[in-house]
Structure formats: structure tokens, C-alpha cells
Design a protein around this motif. Sequence first.
Motif, PDB file in Angstrom:
ATOM      1  N   ALA A   1     -23.695  36.107  28.254  1.00 28.97           N
ATOM      2  CA  ALA A   1     -22.802  35.011  27.873  1.00 28.97           C
ATOM      3  C   ALA A   1     -22.992  33.855  28.854  1.00 28.97           C
ATOM      4  CB  ALA A   1     -21.355  35.472  27.889  1.00 28.97           C
TER       5      ALA A   1
ATOM      6  N   CYS B   1     -28.599  37.203  19.160  1.00 26.39           N
ATOM      7  CA  CYS B   1     -28.327  36.355  20.320  1.00 26.39           C
ATOM      8  C   CYS B   1     -28.707  37.088  21.600  1.00 26.39           C
ATOM      9  CB  CYS B   1     -26.837  36.002  20.390  1.00 26.39           C
ATOM     10  SG  CYS B   1     -26.287  34.931  19.056  1.00 26.39           S
TER      11      CYS B   1
ATOM     12  N   TYR C   1     -20.364  26.848  28.025  1.00 28.23           N
ATOM     13  CA  TYR C   1     -20.814  25.742  27.173  1.00 28.23           C
ATOM     14  C   TYR C   1     -19.739  24.674  27.066  1.00 28.23           C
ATOM     15  CZ  TYR C   1     -17.753  27.644  23.600  1.00 28.23           C
ATOM     16  OH  TYR C   1     -16.649  28.096  22.913  1.00 28.23           O
TER      17      TYR C   1
ATOM     18  N   ILE D   1     -24.679  27.181  19.676  1.00 29.58           N
ATOM     19  CA  ILE D   1     -23.927  28.095  20.535  1.00 29.58           C
ATOM     20  C   ILE D   1     -23.096  29.009  19.639  1.00 29.58           C
ATOM     21  CG2 ILE D   1     -22.127  28.244  22.297  1.00 29.58           C
ATOM     22  CD1 ILE D   1     -23.105  25.248  22.983  1.00 29.58           C
ATOM     23  N   MET D   2     -23.277  30.320  19.813  1.00 28.75           N
ATOM     24  CA  MET D   2     -22.497  31.291  19.042  1.00 28.75           C
ATOM     25  C   MET D   2     -21.310  31.723  19.885  1.00 28.75           C
ATOM     26  SD  MET D   2     -22.186  33.008  16.230  1.00 28.75           S
ATOM     27  CE  MET D   2     -23.773  32.911  15.439  1.00 28.75           C
ATOM     28  N   LYS D   3     -20.116  31.378  19.416  1.00 25.95           N
ATOM     29  CA  LYS D   3     -18.903  31.782  20.125  1.00 25.95           C
ATOM     30  C   LYS D   3     -18.644  33.266  19.886  1.00 25.95           C
ATOM     31  CE  LYS D   3     -15.380  29.140  19.464  1.00 25.95           C
ATOM     32  NZ  LYS D   3     -14.371  28.223  18.942  1.00 25.95           N
ATOM     33  N   PRO D   4     -17.870  33.921  20.763  1.00 22.59           N
ATOM     34  CA  PRO D   4     -17.598  35.358  20.589  1.00 22.59           C
ATOM     35  C   PRO D   4     -16.943  35.709  19.252  1.00 22.59           C
ATOM     36  CG  PRO D   4     -17.031  34.709  22.813  1.00 22.59           C
ATOM     37  CD  PRO D   4     -17.362  33.437  22.052  1.00 22.59           C
TER      38      PRO D   4
ATOM     39  N   GLY E   1     -20.268  31.454  25.462  1.00 19.29           N
ATOM     40  CA  GLY E   1     -20.899  31.746  24.186  1.00 19.29           C
ATOM     41  C   GLY E   1     -22.279  32.320  24.422  1.00 19.29           C
ATOM     42  N   TYR E   2     -23.005  32.480  23.344  1.00 17.63           N
ATOM     43  CA  TYR E   2     -24.301  33.138  23.386  1.00 17.63           C
ATOM     44  C   TYR E   2     -25.385  32.252  22.781  1.00 17.63           C
ATOM     45  CZ  TYR E   2     -21.332  37.053  24.388  1.00 17.63           C
ATOM     46  OH  TYR E   2     -20.403  37.872  24.972  1.00 17.63           O
TER      47      TYR E   2
ATOM     48  N   TRP F   1     -25.168  23.635  27.252  1.00 20.58           N
ATOM     49  CA  TRP F   1     -24.921  24.716  28.201  1.00 20.58           C
ATOM     50  C   TRP F   1     -24.493  24.091  29.513  1.00 20.58           C
ATOM     51  CZ3 TRP F   1     -24.243  28.884  25.711  1.00 20.58           C
ATOM     52  CH2 TRP F   1     -24.991  29.173  24.590  1.00 20.58           C
TER      53      TRP F   1
END
Length: 53
Positions: free
Chosen positions: A7, A3, A10, A20-23, A42-43, A32
Amino acid sequence: MPCDAQAMSYRVVPGGPENIMKPDGELVRGYWMESGQGDGVGYRPHWASCRKA
């Protein structure tokens, strides 16, 4: 999943256009948003922004 390091805010929308990759490592779909206006931060998966492909 690789990723981008930055950050981003979103909004979760089931079936939304963005991955979207959450932490915590959960992958969700959504949009976004402007900073501070979303459901969290997120990333973006790196393949979505990579200019080498």
C-alpha cells in the motif's frame, strides 16, 4: 484488477496521471505521495510496475 501488494500514500487529483485502487475497490486518479502525506493509502495496478511487459 491485479495490484502490487504494498500500500502507498496518494493524493486524489481529478485527471491526475496515476491510477490508484483504494482499499474499498474504487479506482481514482491522482499522485503517489511520501508516506503519511496523502489523502489515504491505495494500491498501484500491477501493470504499472511490471518489468515483464
